[in-house]
Design an enzyme around this catalytic site. Structure first.
Site, PDB file in Angstrom:
ATOM      1  N   CYS A   1     119.469  57.000  56.697  1.00  7.75           N
ATOM      2  CA  CYS A   1     120.917  57.136  56.599  1.00  7.75           C
ATOM      3  C   CYS A   1     121.302  57.328  55.141  1.00  7.75           C
ATOM      4  O   CYS A   1     120.502  57.050  54.245  1.00  7.75           O
ATOM      5  CB  CYS A   1     121.635  55.869  57.081  1.00  7.75           C
ATOM      6  SG  CYS A   1     121.347  55.494  58.814  1.00  7.75           S
TER       7      CYS A   1
ATOM      8  N   GLY B   1     120.468  62.071  57.113  1.00  8.60           N
ATOM      9  CA  GLY B   1     120.767  61.786  58.516  1.00  8.60           C
ATOM     10  C   GLY B   1     121.643  62.853  59.099  1.00  8.60           C
ATOM     11  O   GLY B   1     122.677  63.194  58.513  1.00  8.60           O
TER      12      GLY B   1
ATOM     13  N   ASN C   1     122.601  51.511  55.127  1.00  9.34           N
ATOM     14  CA  ASN C   1     121.336  52.239  55.141  1.00  9.34           C
ATOM     15  C   ASN C   1     120.221  51.211  55.044  1.00  9.34           C
ATOM     16  O   ASN C   1     120.220  50.373  54.151  1.00  9.34           O
ATOM     17  CB  ASN C   1     121.275  53.211  53.961  1.00  9.34           C
ATOM     18  CG  ASN C   1     119.913  53.884  53.799  1.00  9.34           C
ATOM     19  OD1 ASN C   1     119.504  54.198  52.692  1.00  9.34           O
ATOM     20  ND2 ASN C   1     119.204  54.106  54.886  1.00  9.34           N
TER      21      ASN C   1
ATOM     22  N   TYR D   1     109.098  61.989  49.970  1.00  8.25           N
ATOM     23  CA  TYR D   1     109.649  62.919  50.944  1.00  8.25           C
ATOM     24  C   TYR D   1     111.178  62.885  51.072  1.00  8.25           C
ATOM     25  O   TYR D   1     111.820  63.919  51.159  1.00  8.25           O
ATOM     26  CB  TYR D   1     109.032  62.628  52.317  1.00  8.25           C
ATOM     27  CG  TYR D   1     109.747  63.276  53.478  1.00  8.25           C
ATOM     28  CD1 TYR D   1     109.572  64.632  53.762  1.00  8.25           C
ATOM     29  CD2 TYR D   1     110.612  62.540  54.284  1.00  8.25           C
ATOM     30  CE1 TYR D   1     110.244  65.228  54.821  1.00  8.25           C
ATOM     31  CE2 TYR D   1     111.287  63.131  55.344  1.00  8.25           C
ATOM     32  CZ  TYR D   1     111.101  64.471  55.608  1.00  8.25           C
ATOM     33  OH  TYR D   1     111.761  65.051  56.637  1.00  8.25           O
TER      34      TYR D   1
ATOM     35  N   CYS E   1     107.112  52.577  59.643  1.00 10.09           N
ATOM     36  CA  CYS E   1     108.095  51.958  58.747  1.00 10.09           C
ATOM     37  C   CYS E   1     109.085  51.142  59.582  1.00 10.09           C
ATOM     38  O   CYS E   1     109.560  51.612  60.616  1.00 10.09           O
ATOM     39  CB  CYS E   1     108.860  53.025  57.966  1.00 10.09           C
ATOM     40  SG  CYS E   1     110.130  52.317  56.887  1.00 10.09           S
TER      41      CYS E   1
ATOM     42  N   CYS F   1     107.300  49.184  48.109  1.00 12.52           N
ATOM     43  CA  CYS F   1     106.818  48.963  49.461  1.00 12.52           C
ATOM     44  C   CYS F   1     105.987  50.190  49.791  1.00 12.52           C
ATOM     45  O   CYS F   1     106.486  51.315  49.756  1.00 12.52           O
ATOM     46  CB  CYS F   1     107.977  48.842  50.456  1.00 12.52           C
ATOM     47  SG  CYS F   1     107.363  48.798  52.161  1.00 12.52           S
TER      48      CYS F   1
ATOM     49  N   CYS G   1     103.600  51.909  54.697  1.00 13.32           N
ATOM     50  CA  CYS G   1     103.201  53.054  55.540  1.00 13.32           C
ATOM     51  C   CYS G   1     101.804  53.544  55.156  1.00 13.32           C
ATOM     52  O   CYS G   1     101.092  54.118  55.983  1.00 13.32           O
ATOM     53  CB  CYS G   1     104.234  54.170  55.485  1.00 13.32           C
ATOM     54  SG  CYS G   1     104.767  54.662  53.845  1.00 13.32           S
TER      55      CYS G   1
HETATM   56  P1  AMP Z   1     103.095  66.678  60.865  1.00 15.01           P
HETATM   57  O1  AMP Z   1     102.241  67.825  60.453  1.00 15.01           O
HETATM   58  O2  AMP Z   1     103.553  66.820  62.269  1.00 15.01           O
HETATM   59  O3  AMP Z   1     102.410  65.403  60.584  1.00 15.01           O
HETATM   60  O4  AMP Z   1     104.416  66.706  59.983  1.00 15.01           O
HETATM   61  C1  AMP Z   1     104.309  66.651  58.605  1.00 15.01           C
HETATM   62  C2  AMP Z   1     105.598  67.118  58.001  1.00 15.01           C
HETATM   63  O5  AMP Z   1     106.647  66.210  58.307  1.00 15.01           O
HETATM   64  C3  AMP Z   1     105.498  67.190  56.496  1.00 15.01           C
HETATM   65  O6  AMP Z   1     105.783  68.517  56.119  1.00 15.01           O
HETATM   66  C4  AMP Z   1     106.563  66.244  55.971  1.00 15.01           C
HETATM   67  O7  AMP Z   1     107.334  66.864  54.970  1.00 15.01           O
HETATM   68  C5  AMP Z   1     107.418  65.940  57.146  1.00 15.01           C
HETATM   69  N1  AMP Z   1     107.815  64.523  57.241  1.00 15.01           N
HETATM   70  C6  AMP Z   1     107.240  63.449  56.695  1.00 15.01           C
HETATM   71  N2  AMP Z   1     107.890  62.318  57.046  1.00 15.01           N
HETATM   72  C7  AMP Z   1     108.891  62.677  57.830  1.00 15.01           C
HETATM   73  C8  AMP Z   1     109.937  61.957  58.505  1.00 15.01           C
HETATM   74  N3  AMP Z   1     110.033  60.643  58.438  1.00 15.01           N
HETATM   75  N4  AMP Z   1     110.817  62.688  59.199  1.00 15.01           N
HETATM   76  C9  AMP Z   1     110.730  64.011  59.265  1.00 15.01           C
HETATM   77  N5  AMP Z   1     109.755  64.744  58.692  1.00 15.01           N
HETATM   78  C10 AMP Z   1     108.863  64.088  57.977  1.00 15.01           C
END
Ligand code: AMP
Length: 453
Positions: free
Chosen positions: A2, A28, A102, A244, A387, A438, A441
């Site tokens: 958020c 979000g 958040n 990220y 997380c 933290c 993850c």
């Molecule tokens: P995957 O290959 O399905 O594991 O997705 C990896 C991609 O998800 C990477 O390009 C990340 O930038 C993105 N990513 C990482 N964490 C998150 C998250 N919490 N929500 C959405 N996308 C994410």
């Protein structure tokens, strides 16, 4: 996941909040809302959808007054429904109060049970409502800020909150400092936001971060800083915000996200020298890995190319709830640039691997576009645990690195090599000496507890 925003003593406060939320949209995309104060009364408007789709001249006009708070939401607790959309507004014995939160509270379920047994009637299924019930319970215990302080002393976990009353704006951050929150100045007024990019859009000046365990109370009589609780000797700043989640043009935890992200990429290049030596180009998985890939290119000397184009007219693929939709989403989200990739040995930098589904598809795409070799380099360590503090991650068993070795993941992704940044490399990249993160993850160590996970 958020974003929160608040403004005190700003002309057209709700319009500035709208712009602030517009900058925080990446935090979000399910719902958004604004609550404003005209000094006597709180007005609010919340709806499901994107900031730009929800608000218009008409509804912003009705959100009158010089103070306002706003929220963009992606649900990590509580279902995705307009009932859970924030700011939450209550009418209680002392008048009105609005709250935007958040983070995730790790003891919300226990408090909810206790409060319900005591007769509280909850209107939403979100953990944030617990704070408001606790505030109402504390009625009679001093000033408004003292009742907020009381409520926050009872909750555990992650919270960066903004609270609006007809006369005051209160911003507070949990003693661990899990989620970011910063303070800015606009003319004679004040602003607070999850990330400083929300200040830039309205020409507000970044002042500093709200300290872990600090509550800032802004009223006509000025700005007051209250130490909520002694900051824990060990902080728990969310390192994934740097990797990220936050925007690279933001300051969070008093650091530039761009600089940290570029350093993550540079250290990844140093740790994978052999791979870079045999490659022709480095590309990123846009947009979240762009900065790390630039850092990789600068440190390795490999030319940085745009090998994948991202379609900006769809949301982040994770936002779509079902696997079926996610599969579909990955295809429409990226397209390879054949001219760049044809015949090349390519280092592909991404910020993280979660389920591995997107990465697997991207690798196939890059190969089909003619790449000779695909070396996947990740600017963070393997994600092995979920997380519980506000980042949307799937359950542990859905995380590919929780049950597979790097070699197994490499085979599944069909890459020529797979490298992750080391834990030490990641921490060193932040440059936050003495500040603790933290990293649950990546390590599975939940130092602030996680409510029975
Ligand atoms: P995957 O290959 O399905 O594991 O997705 C990896 C991609 O998800 C990477 O390009 C990340 O930038 C993105 N990513 C990482 N964490 C998150 C998250 N919490 N929500 C959405 N996308 C994410």
């Amino acid at each position: 996941m958020c974003g929160v925003f608040g403004i005190f003593n700003g002309p057209e406060a709700s319009k500035l909040t709208y712009l602030g939320l517009y900058s925080l949209q990446h935090r979000g995309q399910e719902s958004a809302g604004i609550a404003s104060s005209d000094g006597k009364q709180i007005h609010s408007f919340v709806q499901m959808g994107l900031v730009a789709d929800i608000f218009n001249q008409d509804n912003l006009q009705k959100l009158s007054g010089n103070s306002a708070i706003g929220h963009v939401r992606y649900s990590t607790t509580g279902i995705s429904s307009v009932k859970n959309a924030q700011p939450l507004v209550i009418n209680y014995a002392r008048g009105q109060m609005a709250l935007a939160h958040n983070g995730n509270l790790t003891n919300a379920a226990e408090w909810r049970e206790r409060l319900e047994k005591d007769g509280s009637i909850f209107q939403t299924s979100s953990d944030s409502e617990v704070i408001l019930h606790l505030v109402a319970k504390a009625n009679g215990h001093g000033t408004i800020e003292q009742t907020v302080e009381y409520a926050l002393s009872k909750v555990k976990g992650a919270y960066s909150v903004v609270v609006l009353t007809p006369e005051k704006l209160i911003a507070a951050r949990d003693p661990w400092g899990v989620r970011p929150l910063c303070l800015g100045k606009i003319g004679t007024g004040w602003v607070v936001a999850s990330e400083s990019c929300a200040f830039d859009i309205i020409n507000a000046k970044y002042v500093r971060e709200v300290e872990p365990g600090e509550m800032i109370v802004i009223s006509k009589s000025g700005v007051k800083s209250v130490k909520l609780a002694k900051p824990k000797p060990d902080l728990a700043l969310c390192i994934f915000e740097f990797i990220y989640f936050s925007r690279p043009d933001s300051m969070i935890f008093d650091k530039s996200v761009y600089s940290v992200r570029r350093e993550l990429g540079a250290r990844l290049a140093q740790e994978t020298k052999d791979i870079a030596a045999g490659a022709d180009i480095v590309i990123s998985v846009p947009d979240s890995a762009n900065t790390a890939a630039i850092g990789y290119s600068q440190a390795s000397g490999l030319p940085y190319e745009t090998g994948l184009i991202r379609n900006h007219y769809i949301g982040r693929t994770f936002i779509e709830p079902s696997q079926h939709i996610r599969d579909f989403g990955a295809k429409i989200k990226y397209n390879p640039v054949k001219d760049v990739l044809k015949g090349k040995s390519v280092v592909v930098v991404d910020d993280s691997i979660v389920r591995g589904t997107t990465s697997r598809k991207l690798v196939k795409m890059i190969r089909n576009a003619g790449a000779k070799q695909v070396h996947l380099a990740i600017s963070s360590p393997p994600i092995i645990s979920s997380c519980f503090y506000g980042i949307d991650t799937p359950t542990k068993k859905e995380l590919i690195a929780s049950k597979n070795t790097i070699n197994e993941i490499k085979k599944y992704l069909e890459v020529d090599s797979l490298s992750y940044l080391s834990l030490e490399g990641m921490k060193a990249s932040t440059g936050c000496q003495g500040r603790q993160f933290c990293d649950a993850c990546f390590t599975g160590k939940y130092k602030i507890g996680c409510g029975g996970c």
